[in-house]
Design an enzyme around this catalytic site. Structure first.
Site, short mmCIF file in Angstrom:
data_model
loop_
_atom_site.label_atom_id
_atom_site.label_comp_id
_atom_site.label_asym_id
_atom_site.label_seq_id
_atom_site.Cartn_x
_atom_site.Cartn_y
_atom_site.Cartn_z
N ASP A 29 14.46 13.71 7.77
CA ASP A 29 15.84 13.50 8.22
C ASP A 29 16.78 13.32 7.02
OD1 ASP A 29 17.80 13.26 10.08
OD2 ASP A 29 17.26 11.25 10.73
N ASN A 31 18.97 15.93 5.75
CA ASN A 31 19.33 17.14 4.98
C ASN A 31 20.84 17.37 4.97
OD1 ASN A 31 16.63 17.58 4.68
ND2 ASN A 31 16.50 19.30 6.10
N THR A 75 13.08 19.98 20.29
CA THR A 75 13.66 20.69 21.44
C THR A 75 15.14 20.34 21.59
OG1 THR A 75 12.73 18.88 22.76
CG2 THR A 75 11.54 20.95 22.82
N ASN A 77 17.17 20.02 19.00
CA ASN A 77 17.94 20.64 17.90
C ASN A 77 18.68 21.92 18.30
OD1 ASN A 77 15.62 19.64 15.24
ND2 ASN A 77 17.49 18.65 15.93
N TRP A 78 18.36 22.48 19.47
CA TRP A 78 19.11 23.66 19.93
C TRP A 78 20.57 23.30 20.15
CZ3 TRP A 78 16.63 28.03 19.28
CH2 TRP A 78 15.24 28.09 19.45
N ARG A 197 9.67 8.30 7.99
CA ARG A 197 10.96 8.87 8.39
C ARG A 197 11.97 8.58 7.29
NH1 ARG A 197 13.97 9.57 14.12
NH2 ARG A 197 15.69 10.74 13.23
C1 FPP Z 1 16.93 17.03 9.65
O1 FPP Z 1 18.05 16.80 8.82
C2 FPP Z 1 16.24 18.28 9.25
C3 FPP Z 1 16.00 19.35 10.07
C4 FPP Z 1 16.39 19.42 11.47
C5 FPP Z 1 15.32 20.57 9.57
C6 FPP Z 1 14.11 20.30 8.74
C7 FPP Z 1 13.53 21.57 8.31
C8 FPP Z 1 13.11 21.83 7.05
C9 FPP Z 1 13.17 20.86 5.95
C10 FPP Z 1 12.54 23.17 6.77
C11 FPP Z 1 11.05 23.21 7.02
C12 FPP Z 1 10.54 24.59 6.85
C13 FPP Z 1 9.35 25.07 7.27
C14 FPP Z 1 8.99 26.49 7.14
C15 FPP Z 1 8.35 24.21 7.90
P1 FPP Z 1 19.49 16.75 9.50
O2 FPP Z 1 20.07 18.11 9.51
O3 FPP Z 1 19.35 16.11 10.84
O4 FPP Z 1 20.29 15.83 8.52
P2 FPP Z 1 21.46 14.81 8.92
O5 FPP Z 1 20.83 13.77 9.79
O6 FPP Z 1 21.90 14.28 7.60
O7 FPP Z 1 22.51 15.61 9.62
#
Ligand code: FPP
Length: 249
Positions: A29, A31, A75, A77-78, A197
């Site tokens: 979490d 990104n 599910t 995240n869509w 997490r």
């Molecule tokens: C959550 O951060 C992250 C994700 C929903 C995507 C995670 C996926 C990867 C790191 C790629 C993995 C790749 C493979 C091929 C397995 P967020 O976007 O919810 O961050 P935020 O809470 O700061 O908005």
């Protein structure tokens, strides 16, 4: 999996090899927040998130942890903006295409879990290819939860068992924990001992609801793209300080 890490290549001496978790699960979490802090679009956070995941996988292998499960897409995240969902699907596909051969050579056994049929066809094809290519590998088991929901997984297992009862192949009393678990996506992989997490959120977010029953939770404020071997070392130290009682005294 090309760039070799320069730090903590070996298991740090303060960790007890015999008390490492056999299976680590991660909710990656933060990104989006990471990217925002850098003044970059959210997708850059996902890109860097892939690098963090690659190094964690290699680190588990280097340190002797036999299984890693990562929550890549839920599910729920869509419900994100369409461009972000599209980017993630393309990213998964690209990463698989780019990394598969090296992971296969490194003896990684890849499994995707979740409702995979709802994913884009081209991604489904890469997923299938990665699982087939690595099915005989005996090294680290790498499970990627994609379009995964813990409640949906449990309902699916219930449906399968109910069908068997309906057909007279099974008695309700025959259903025990082991049989139930054998109908989950994760059949054959031990339950996670440690759930990590990132980004400070204190939620389980529909991840491995059955399998995490006795897992130790480690929550860090660090955002996923910054999660590295130093952070993982801290998580493992915290894990080894825990007293796992499984409900006993
Ligand atoms: C959550 O951060 C992250 C994700 C929903 C995507 C995670 C996926 C990867 C790191 C790629 C993995 C790749 C493979 C091929 C397995 P967020 O976007 O919810 O961050 P935020 O809470 O700061 O908005």
């Amino acid at each position: 999996m090309t760039a070799k890490p320069t730090i903590l290549q070996e298991l740090p001496a303060d960790l007890d090899q015999d008390r490492l978790p056999r299976h680590v699960a991660v909710i990656m979490d933060g990104n989006g927040r990471w990217a925002k802090r850098q003044g970059q679009p959210r997708i850059m956070g996902h890109r860097r998130g892939v690098d963090a995941l690659k190094d964690l996988l290699r680190c588990c292998r280097d340190w002797g942890i036999p299984a890693l499960t990562a929550y890549a897409f839920s599910t729920e995240n869509w419900g994100r903006p369409m461009e972000e969902v599209d980017f993630l699907m393309t990213l998964f596909e690209r990463v698989l295409r780019r990394e598969l051969e090296e992971m296969a050579q490194e003896n990684v056994k890849i499994k995707f879990v979740g409702n995979l049929e709802a994913l884009p066809r081209s991604l489904q094809a890469e997923i299938e290819r990665s699982m087939t290519r690595t099915q005989d590998n005996q090294g680290i088991r790498f499970t990627v939860a994609t379009n995964y929901g813990g409640r949906q997984e449990i309902i699916q297992a219930c449906r399968e068992l109910a069908t068997q009862v309906q057909k007279g192949l099974l008695q309700p009393d025959d259903i025990d924990e082991a049989l139930f678990a054998s109908h989950l996506y994760t059949a054959g992989v031990s339950d996670p001992d440690l759930l990590i997490r990132t980004s400070g959120e204190m939620r389980i977010s529909n991840f491995l609801l059955w399998q995490l029953a006795y897992a130790e939770f480690y929550i860090t404020e660090t955002l996923w793209p910054d999660f590295n071997r130093v952070e993982f070392h801290q998580a493992l130290c915290a894990y080894q300080e825990r007293d796992r009682r499984y409900g006993k005294v």
